[in-house]
Design a protein around this motif. Structure first.
Motif, PDB file in Angstrom:
ATOM      1  N   VAL A  98       0.870  -1.111  -0.068  1.00  0.00           N
ATOM      2  CA  VAL A  98      -0.107   0.224  -0.066  1.00  0.00           C
ATOM      3  C   VAL A  98       0.940   1.243  -0.100  1.00  0.00           C
ATOM      4  O   VAL A  98       1.801   1.383   0.727  1.00  0.00           O
ATOM      5  CB  VAL A  98      -0.867   0.063   1.026  1.00  0.00           C
ATOM      6  N   HIS A  99       0.691   2.297  -1.043  1.00  0.00           N
ATOM      7  CA  HIS A  99       1.379   3.531  -0.876  1.00  0.00           C
ATOM      8  C   HIS A  99       0.242   4.456  -0.170  1.00  0.00           C
ATOM      9  O   HIS A  99      -0.912   4.405  -0.508  1.00  0.00           O
ATOM     10  CB  HIS A  99       1.365   3.979  -2.335  1.00  0.00           C
ATOM     11  N   THR A 100       0.630   5.318   0.828  1.00  0.00           N
ATOM     12  CA  THR A 100      -0.056   6.190   1.363  1.00  0.00           C
ATOM     13  C   THR A 100      -0.106   7.451   0.880  1.00  0.00           C
ATOM     14  O   THR A 100       0.849   7.825  -0.380  1.00  0.00           O
ATOM     15  CB  THR A 100       0.330   6.320   2.758  1.00  0.00           C
ATOM     16  N   PRO A 101      -0.963   8.406   1.097  1.00  0.00           N
ATOM     17  CA  PRO A 101      -1.096   9.646   0.630  1.00  0.00           C
ATOM     18  C   PRO A 101       0.208  10.587   0.894  1.00  0.00           C
ATOM     19  O   PRO A 101       0.486  11.447   0.098  1.00  0.00           O
ATOM     20  CB  PRO A 101      -2.314  10.427   1.113  1.00  0.00           C
ATOM     21  N   LEU A 102       0.963  10.164   1.865  1.00  0.00           N
ATOM     22  CA  LEU A 102       2.057  10.963   2.289  1.00  0.00           C
ATOM     23  C   LEU A 102       3.343  10.481   1.421  1.00  0.00           C
ATOM     24  O   LEU A 102       4.281  10.995   1.884  1.00  0.00           O
ATOM     25  CB  LEU A 102       2.139  10.844   3.768  1.00  0.00           C
ATOM     26  N   GLY A 103       3.310   9.404   0.767  1.00  0.00           N
ATOM     27  CA  GLY A 103       4.139   8.910  -0.045  1.00  0.00           C
ATOM     28  C   GLY A 103       5.156   7.883   0.665  1.00  0.00           C
ATOM     29  O   GLY A 103       6.029   7.392  -0.006  1.00  0.00           O
TER      30      GLY A 103
ATOM     31  N   GLY B   8      -6.477  11.190   2.111  1.00  0.00           N
ATOM     32  CA  GLY B   8      -6.037  11.397   0.902  1.00  0.00           C
ATOM     33  C   GLY B   8      -6.304   9.999  -0.057  1.00  0.00           C
ATOM     34  O   GLY B   8      -6.941   9.310   0.305  1.00  0.00           O
ATOM     35  N   THR B   9      -5.500   9.981  -1.109  1.00  0.00           N
ATOM     36  CA  THR B   9      -5.688   8.872  -2.008  1.00  0.00           C
ATOM     37  C   THR B   9      -4.433   7.935  -1.814  1.00  0.00           C
ATOM     38  O   THR B   9      -3.476   8.207  -1.523  1.00  0.00           O
ATOM     39  CB  THR B   9      -5.706   9.265  -3.413  1.00  0.00           C
ATOM     40  N   TYR B  10      -4.968   6.375  -1.507  1.00  0.00           N
ATOM     41  CA  TYR B  10      -4.256   5.526  -1.281  1.00  0.00           C
ATOM     42  C   TYR B  10      -4.249   4.553  -2.608  1.00  0.00           C
ATOM     43  O   TYR B  10      -4.838   4.513  -3.308  1.00  0.00           O
ATOM     44  CB  TYR B  10      -4.739   4.561  -0.106  1.00  0.00           C
TER      45      TYR B  10
ATOM     46  N   PHE C 228      -4.891  -0.432  -7.547  1.00  0.00           N
ATOM     47  CA  PHE C 228      -6.241  -0.086  -6.968  1.00  0.00           C
ATOM     48  C   PHE C 228      -6.071   1.245  -6.162  1.00  0.00           C
ATOM     49  O   PHE C 228      -5.252   1.213  -5.587  1.00  0.00           O
ATOM     50  CB  PHE C 228      -6.833  -1.279  -6.415  1.00  0.00           C
ATOM     51  N   THR C 229      -6.896   2.133  -6.460  1.00  0.00           N
ATOM     52  CA  THR C 229      -6.846   3.315  -5.767  1.00  0.00           C
ATOM     53  C   THR C 229      -8.258   3.367  -5.119  1.00  0.00           C
ATOM     54  O   THR C 229      -9.293   2.985  -5.460  1.00  0.00           O
ATOM     55  CB  THR C 229      -6.406   4.529  -6.535  1.00  0.00           C
ATOM     56  N   PHE C 230      -8.099   4.175  -3.854  1.00  0.00           N
ATOM     57  CA  PHE C 230      -9.155   4.600  -3.035  1.00  0.00           C
ATOM     58  C   PHE C 230      -8.910   5.852  -2.194  1.00  0.00           C
ATOM     59  O   PHE C 230      -7.598   6.194  -2.031  1.00  0.00           O
ATOM     60  CB  PHE C 230      -9.835   3.449  -2.042  1.00  0.00           C
ATOM     61  N   THR C 231      -9.813   6.373  -1.924  1.00  0.00           N
ATOM     62  CA  THR C 231      -9.606   7.863  -1.200  1.00  0.00           C
ATOM     63  C   THR C 231     -10.323   7.771   0.050  1.00  0.00           C
ATOM     64  O   THR C 231     -11.535   7.383   0.320  1.00  0.00           O
ATOM     65  CB  THR C 231     -10.097   8.895  -1.862  1.00  0.00           C
ATOM     66  N   LEU C 232      -9.485   8.222   1.228  1.00  0.00           N
ATOM     67  CA  LEU C 232     -10.240   8.532   2.566  1.00  0.00           C
ATOM     68  C   LEU C 232     -10.240   9.769   2.905  1.00  0.00           C
ATOM     69  O   LEU C 232      -9.726  10.599   2.498  1.00  0.00           O
ATOM     70  CB  LEU C 232      -9.347   7.789   3.582  1.00  0.00           C
TER      71      LEU C 232
END
Length: 105
Positions: free
Chosen positions: A11-16, A57-59, A101-105
């Motif tokens: 998993v990549h986080t929105p913070l990189g 953000g987007t994961y 696969f992307t999703f946003t929190l």
């Protein structure tokens, strides 16, 4: 996955940061890493969890066949602040990777 192979959740986080078997990032941890060794047939689950509120953000999540003893199918389920389900299959090829696969929190 239901195959006797090492499907590795990443998993990549929105913070990189990247959460995987190689390390934790941005408050998220891989708390279960299954099938590093042969694990037989049956359902095998890997979990990424955040013990505090995850960054907004987007994961991006994907699966790799890290130790390709077999091909198989997988499902990624997102639960908590957002709910999503993604699925696919991977061949028995070293480091074969699923689509992103992307999703946003």
């Amino acid at each position: 996955s239901d195959a006797d192979t090492d499907f590795a959740l990443q998993v990549h986080t929105p913070l990189g940061g990247e959460i995987s078997h190689e390390g934790d990032a941005d408050g998220g941890v891989l708390d279960v890493d299954q099938c590093v060794l042969a694990c037989g047939e049956g359902t095998h689950i890997e979990n990424v969890v955040f013990f505090h509120a995850p960054p907004a953000g987007t994961y991006t999540a994907w699966v790799e066949n890290f130790d390709p003893r077999a091909s198989g199918t997988f499902t990624i389920e997102v639960a908590g602040a957002a709910t999503h389900a993604f699925s696919g299959s991977l061949p028995a090829i070293q480091d074969a990777a699923s689509e992103l696969f992307t999703f946003t929190l």
